[in-house]
Write an enzyme that holds these catalytic residues in place. Structure first.
Site, PDB file in Angstrom:
ATOM      1  N   HIS A  66       0.834  -1.040  -0.241  1.00 23.62           N
ATOM      2  CA  HIS A  66      -0.046   0.001  -0.161  1.00 23.62           C
ATOM      3  C   HIS A  66       0.866   1.182   0.031  1.00 23.62           C
ATOM      4  O   HIS A  66       1.941   1.569   0.720  1.00 23.62           O
ATOM      5  CB  HIS A  66      -0.844  -0.434   0.537  1.00 23.62           C
ATOM      6  CG  HIS A  66      -2.060  -1.261   1.376  1.00 23.62           C
ATOM      7  ND1 HIS A  66      -2.014  -2.066   1.328  1.00 23.62           N
ATOM      8  CD2 HIS A  66      -3.181  -0.805   0.598  1.00 23.62           C
ATOM      9  CE1 HIS A  66      -2.781  -3.161   0.894  1.00 23.62           C
ATOM     10  NE2 HIS A  66      -3.769  -1.855   0.789  1.00 23.62           N
ATOM     11  N   SER A 104      -6.147   3.309  -5.577  1.00 24.01           N
ATOM     12  CA  SER A 104      -5.269   3.713  -4.432  1.00 24.01           C
ATOM     13  C   SER A 104      -5.955   6.105  -4.640  1.00 24.01           C
ATOM     14  O   SER A 104      -6.042   6.222  -3.995  1.00 24.01           O
ATOM     15  CB  SER A 104      -4.437   3.761  -3.880  1.00 24.01           C
ATOM     16  OG  SER A 104      -4.338   2.421  -3.785  1.00 24.01           O
ATOM     17  N   GLU A 114      -9.423   6.699  -4.015  1.00 20.52           N
ATOM     18  CA  GLU A 114      -9.953   6.498  -2.847  1.00 20.52           C
ATOM     19  C   GLU A 114      -9.642   7.795  -2.259  1.00 20.52           C
ATOM     20  O   GLU A 114      -9.632   8.520  -1.553  1.00 20.52           O
ATOM     21  CB  GLU A 114      -9.386   5.783  -1.843  1.00 20.52           C
ATOM     22  CG  GLU A 114     -10.111   3.722  -2.790  1.00 20.52           C
ATOM     23  CD  GLU A 114      -9.607   2.645  -2.456  1.00 20.52           C
ATOM     24  OE1 GLU A 114     -10.017   1.757  -2.659  1.00 20.52           O
ATOM     25  OE2 GLU A 114      -8.233   2.290  -1.842  1.00 20.52           O
ATOM     26  N   GLN A 115      -8.413   7.832  -2.420  1.00 20.54           N
ATOM     27  CA  GLN A 115      -7.282   8.891  -1.624  1.00 20.54           C
ATOM     28  C   GLN A 115      -8.113  10.306  -2.354  1.00 20.54           C
ATOM     29  O   GLN A 115      -8.025  11.392  -1.360  1.00 20.54           O
ATOM     30  CB  GLN A 115      -6.270   8.734  -1.859  1.00 20.54           C
ATOM     31  CG  GLN A 115      -5.094   7.349  -0.892  1.00 20.54           C
ATOM     32  CD  GLN A 115      -3.699   8.182  -0.945  1.00 20.54           C
ATOM     33  OE1 GLN A 115      -3.275   9.524  -0.886  1.00 20.54           O
ATOM     34  NE2 GLN A 115      -3.176   6.929  -1.235  1.00 20.54           N
ATOM     35  N   ILE A 167      -2.114   2.558   7.219  1.00 21.21           N
ATOM     36  CA  ILE A 167      -3.130   2.362   6.339  1.00 21.21           C
ATOM     37  C   ILE A 167      -4.161   2.735   6.506  1.00 21.21           C
ATOM     38  O   ILE A 167      -4.834   2.253   8.023  1.00 21.21           O
ATOM     39  CB  ILE A 167      -3.163   1.028   6.209  1.00 21.21           C
ATOM     40  CG1 ILE A 167      -2.072   0.609   5.401  1.00 21.21           C
ATOM     41  CG2 ILE A 167      -4.626   0.312   4.581  1.00 21.21           C
ATOM     42  CD1 ILE A 167      -1.297  -0.743   4.760  1.00 21.21           C
ATOM     43  N   ALA A 227      -9.264   2.806   5.687  1.00 23.14           N
ATOM     44  CA  ALA A 227     -10.234   2.863   4.765  1.00 23.14           C
ATOM     45  C   ALA A 227     -10.766   4.510   4.499  1.00 23.14           C
ATOM     46  O   ALA A 227     -11.008   4.883   5.950  1.00 23.14           O
ATOM     47  CB  ALA A 227     -11.090   1.896   5.226  1.00 23.14           C
ATOM     48  N   VAL A 228      -9.251   4.916   3.554  1.00 23.74           N
ATOM     49  CA  VAL A 228     -10.838   6.532   3.192  1.00 23.74           C
ATOM     50  C   VAL A 228     -10.890   7.069   3.367  1.00 23.74           C
ATOM     51  O   VAL A 228     -11.977   7.717   3.469  1.00 23.74           O
ATOM     52  CB  VAL A 228      -9.272   7.064   2.535  1.00 23.74           C
ATOM     53  CG1 VAL A 228      -7.754   7.086   2.547  1.00 23.74           C
ATOM     54  CG2 VAL A 228      -9.862   6.615   0.723  1.00 23.74           C
TER      55      VAL A 228
END
Length: 156
Positions: free
Chosen positions: A59, A72, A75-76, A108, A110-111
């Site tokens: 990650h 990713s 998500e970010q 890490i 979960a955004v």
């Protein structure tokens, strides 16, 4: 779907770890997305410590400007980590480094379950944990990230 097709379609659910999808294929068919997620989560939980650490280390850092998986990036961006001010970017980089210095793997979270502020608060809080607690938390977060990715994959 063949195992290769299944792995191609779902291999990115777990960051740079298509082996999880390949293994999950052996349990086809699945009743629903939740069942598929449970099977994939069970595979992760059955991994040995070295395999779990490899998954954790796959990650990217939060707020990083380095190349990362498309999932990713998306998500970010949902919480604005792709548009940090210089001050925010420095804070994320300092926290990322402090976390890596302490635990030897990336932070890490979960955004999609958070805001920028709650992520920063979680960073501060989780830096107080010990290594075993953080390994377990990282795996739990990875499993939650995968749940989100599966739900979104089904919608698309």
């Amino acid at each position: 779907m063949s195992q290769a097709e299944f792995t191609e379609a779902l291999g990115s659910i777990f960051e740079h770890t298509p082996e999880i999808a390949a293994e999950a294929w052996r349990s086809c068919p699945f009743a629903d997305v939740q069942n598929l997620h449970q099977v994939m989560a069970a595979i992760v939980m059955a991994m040995n410590d070295a395999e779990k650490l490899k998954l954790i280390c796959a990650h990217p850092d939060l707020g990083s400007k380095f190349k990362m998986a498309e999932a990713s990036v998306q998500e970010q961006s949902t919480v604005g980590l792709d548009q940090l001010s210089a001050i925010e970017y420095d804070r994320f980089q300092n926290l990322n480094q402090a976390y890596k210095d302490k635990f030897s793997f990336p932070f890490i979270i979960a955004v999609r379950n958070h805001t920028k502020d709650s992520i920063l608060a979680a960073f501060e809080q989780r830096l107080k944990n010990n290594l075993e607690v953080e390994k377990n938390q990282a795996i739990a977060e990875i499993i939650e990230i995968a749940r989100w990715r599966l739900v979104l994959a089904v919608k698309n």
